[in-house]
Scaffold this motif. Structure first.
Motif, PDB file in Angstrom:
ATOM      1  N   PRO A  32       0.809  -1.230   0.000  1.00  0.00           N
ATOM      2  CA  PRO A  32       0.000   0.000   0.000  1.00  0.00           C
ATOM      3  C   PRO A  32       0.838   1.275   0.000  1.00  0.00           C
ATOM      4  CG  PRO A  32      -0.921  -1.584   1.524  1.00  0.00           C
ATOM      5  CD  PRO A  32       0.408  -2.149   1.086  1.00  0.00           C
ATOM      6  N   ILE A  33       0.267   2.296  -0.612  1.00  0.00           N
ATOM      7  CA  ILE A  33       0.898   3.623  -0.703  1.00  0.00           C
ATOM      8  C   ILE A  33       0.144   4.581   0.213  1.00  0.00           C
ATOM      9  CG2 ILE A  33       1.365   5.573  -2.258  1.00  0.00           C
ATOM     10  CD1 ILE A  33       1.327   3.444  -4.554  1.00  0.00           C
ATOM     11  N   THR A  34       0.872   5.441   0.892  1.00  0.00           N
ATOM     12  CA  THR A  34       0.250   6.473   1.728  1.00  0.00           C
ATOM     13  C   THR A  34       0.273   7.804   1.000  1.00  0.00           C
ATOM     14  OG1 THR A  34       0.855   5.409   3.813  1.00  0.00           O
ATOM     15  CG2 THR A  34       0.386   7.764   3.894  1.00  0.00           C
ATOM     16  N   LEU A  35      -0.891   8.419   0.864  1.00  0.00           N
ATOM     17  CA  LEU A  35      -0.995   9.761   0.301  1.00  0.00           C
ATOM     18  C   LEU A  35      -1.296  10.693   1.459  1.00  0.00           C
ATOM     19  CD1 LEU A  35      -1.089  11.715  -2.076  1.00  0.00           C
ATOM     20  CD2 LEU A  35      -3.494  11.117  -2.410  1.00  0.00           C
ATOM     21  N   LEU A  36      -0.332  11.512   1.820  1.00  0.00           N
ATOM     22  CA  LEU A  36      -0.460  12.344   3.007  1.00  0.00           C
ATOM     23  C   LEU A  36      -1.048  13.709   2.675  1.00  0.00           C
ATOM     24  CD1 LEU A  36       1.710  12.377   6.046  1.00  0.00           C
ATOM     25  CD2 LEU A  36       1.230  14.605   5.041  1.00  0.00           C
ATOM     26  N   VAL A  37      -2.053  14.114   3.461  1.00  0.00           N
ATOM     27  CA  VAL A  37      -2.691  15.425   3.338  1.00  0.00           C
ATOM     28  C   VAL A  37      -2.219  16.289   4.499  1.00  0.00           C
ATOM     29  CG1 VAL A  37      -4.880  16.676   3.209  1.00  0.00           C
ATOM     30  CG2 VAL A  37      -4.732  14.335   2.343  1.00  0.00           C
ATOM     31  N   PRO A  38      -1.601  17.438   4.242  1.00  0.00           N
ATOM     32  CA  PRO A  38      -1.052  18.245   5.330  1.00  0.00           C
ATOM     33  C   PRO A  38      -2.070  19.140   6.034  1.00  0.00           C
ATOM     34  CG  PRO A  38      -0.522  19.277   3.252  1.00  0.00           C
ATOM     35  CD  PRO A  38      -1.240  17.977   2.915  1.00  0.00           C
ATOM     36  N   TYR A  39      -3.348  18.811   5.904  1.00  0.00           N
ATOM     37  CA  TYR A  39      -4.426  19.562   6.544  1.00  0.00           C
ATOM     38  C   TYR A  39      -5.472  18.583   7.073  1.00  0.00           C
ATOM     39  CZ  TYR A  39      -2.612  23.679   4.082  1.00  0.00           C
ATOM     40  OH  TYR A  39      -1.804  24.678   3.613  1.00  0.00           O
ATOM     41  N   THR A  40      -6.438  19.114   7.820  1.00  0.00           N
ATOM     42  CA  THR A  40      -7.592  18.329   8.236  1.00  0.00           C
ATOM     43  C   THR A  40      -8.593  18.320   7.079  1.00  0.00           C
ATOM     44  OG1 THR A  40      -8.535  20.309   9.252  1.00  0.00           O
ATOM     45  CG2 THR A  40      -7.271  18.853  10.684  1.00  0.00           C
ATOM     46  N   ALA A  41      -9.836  17.982   7.367  1.00  0.00           N
ATOM     47  CA  ALA A  41     -10.863  17.913   6.318  1.00  0.00           C
ATOM     48  C   ALA A  41     -10.982  19.243   5.574  1.00  0.00           C
ATOM     49  CB  ALA A  41     -12.199  17.534   6.936  1.00  0.00           C
ATOM     50  N   GLY A  42     -11.287  19.138   4.281  1.00  0.00           N
ATOM     51  CA  GLY A  42     -11.427  20.343   3.463  1.00  0.00           C
ATOM     52  C   GLY A  42     -11.202  20.014   2.003  1.00  0.00           C
ATOM     53  N   THR A  43     -10.968  21.050   1.199  1.00  0.00           N
ATOM     54  CA  THR A  43     -10.821  20.892  -0.248  1.00  0.00           C
ATOM     55  C   THR A  43      -9.708  19.913  -0.614  1.00  0.00           C
ATOM     56  OG1 THR A  43     -11.596  23.154  -0.586  1.00  0.00           O
ATOM     57  CG2 THR A  43     -10.442  22.107  -2.413  1.00  0.00           C
ATOM     58  N   LEU A  44      -8.532  20.058   0.010  1.00  0.00           N
ATOM     59  CA  LEU A  44      -7.393  19.205  -0.318  1.00  0.00           C
ATOM     60  C   LEU A  44      -7.662  17.759   0.084  1.00  0.00           C
ATOM     61  CD1 LEU A  44      -4.694  19.976  -1.638  1.00  0.00           C
ATOM     62  CD2 LEU A  44      -3.654  19.876   0.627  1.00  0.00           C
ATOM     63  N   ASP A  45      -8.251  17.582   1.248  1.00  0.00           N
ATOM     64  CA  ASP A  45      -8.579  16.239   1.733  1.00  0.00           C
ATOM     65  C   ASP A  45      -9.602  15.559   0.819  1.00  0.00           C
ATOM     66  OD1 ASP A  45      -8.597  14.240   4.124  1.00  0.00           O
ATOM     67  OD2 ASP A  45     -10.709  14.681   3.788  1.00  0.00           O
TER      68      ASP A  45
END
Length: 324
Positions: A32-45
């Protein structure tokens, strides 16, 4: 012609590294690959999860979305930068953390241009100049006239100090010769709520933050940034059309890997994501919120990032925006 031992050793080492990288790419991914989001819920997430669900089948492995928020995206960015460069930890990020934060923050903890490998751009997104219902006019010209009539009397909402929304406000101030008070909020939602309650007069913010409120006539959309009109609001002029040239910058979102990730892996991920972003349902979802799919090759994205860094560096310097 004979080669000396050092030349032979160098050639053998280069061949070994090239063969190893190619082997990695052939076997990649095998977990598995991890795609990290540097924010909480929102547009990027939201975009990360949209991409991850469809990228998994393309690569034959699960893509896990992980949120690691903090310091305006710096915590997550630094985490990926320090990760093993093997293609199993990727970062989804945007204009602010990549091109703006390194300029306005004295100590970010890492340097995106040196510590990350650009893989592919996902979207290109204009911003919206929106006002509260307290503004009785309906055009950018009328807004500028109001601001000039009472310098310093009105508030501008941003999504935080040193963010792209903050810099758009400073650019607008300089381009129009106006003076207003910058009020930073901890994100798009509270900044939008401040406009809805008329705590602030206006903002130049991400379209998804204000889209539904403009449609419901609770906020006014006066103009968008970008060279052309937003497909989400084709009846709303650009700032240039409204008489304010020079504010045609857009925001973007892209995927990055730790520095040193083998080129064949970058190319493999790029090709898989390009297929995902070309799917009609992805384009439809993003277009509805004012985001246009915009993919590039690895080399093109690297050049694009370099140009973005240069543009926002000048904007931040001109506005004298720095954060300790």
């Amino acid at each position: 012609m004979f080669l000396n031992k050092k030349r032979v050793q160098l050639l053998l080492t280069t061949l070994a590294l090239t063969t190893t990288a190619s082997t990695w790419a052939a076997d990649y991914p095998d977990r598995p690959i991890t795609l990290l989001v540097p924010y909480t819920a929102g547009t990027l997430d939201n975009l990360a999860r949209l991409v991850a669900d469809r990228l998994g089948p393309e690569l034959g492995q699960t893509v896990i979305v992980q949120n690691k928020a903090g310091a305006g995206g710096a915590v997550g960015g630094a985490y990926v930068a320090r990760s093993k460069p093997d293609g199993y930890t990727l970062l989804i990020s945007s204009t602010g953390p990549i091109s703006i934060s390194p300029i306005v923050y004295k100590d970010l903890g890492y340097v995106p241009a040196k510590d990350l490998e650009p893989i592919i751009q996902l979207t290109a997104s204009p911003f919206m100049l929106a006002t509260s219902e307290a503004f009785k006019g309906s055009t950018v010209k009328e807004l500028v006239e109001l601001l000039k009539s009472s310098p310093g009397a009105y508030n501008y909402a941003s999504t935080g100090n040193g963010t792209i929304v903050h810099l758009f406000g400073e650019r607008f101030k300089s381009a129009t010769g106006t003076n207003f008070v910058h009020v930073p909020y901890p994100g798009g939602a509270p900044a939008t709520m401040a406009m809805l309650s008329s705590e602030v007069l206006f903002s130049i913010t991400n379209i998804p933050n204000v889209q539904s409120h403009i449609a419901a006539h609770k906020l006014k959309g006066l103009a968008t940034t970008g060279a052309t009109r937003s497909p989400a609001f084709p009846d709303i002029p650009t700032l240039s059309e409204a008489g304010i040239p020079g504010l045609d910058q857009i925001g973007w979102i892209g995927i990055f890997a730790p520095k040193g990730t083998p080129a064949p892996i970058l190319e493999k991920v790029n090709a898989a994501i390009a297929k995902v972003m070309d799917k009609p349902d992805i384009k439809k979802i993003l277009l509805a919120q004012g985001d246009e799919v915009h993919t590039q090759s690895v080399s093109q994205f690297k050049d694009f990032i370099a140009a973005s860094d240069k543009t926002w560096s000048k904007i931040a310097a001109d506005a004298n925006v720095t954060i300790q």
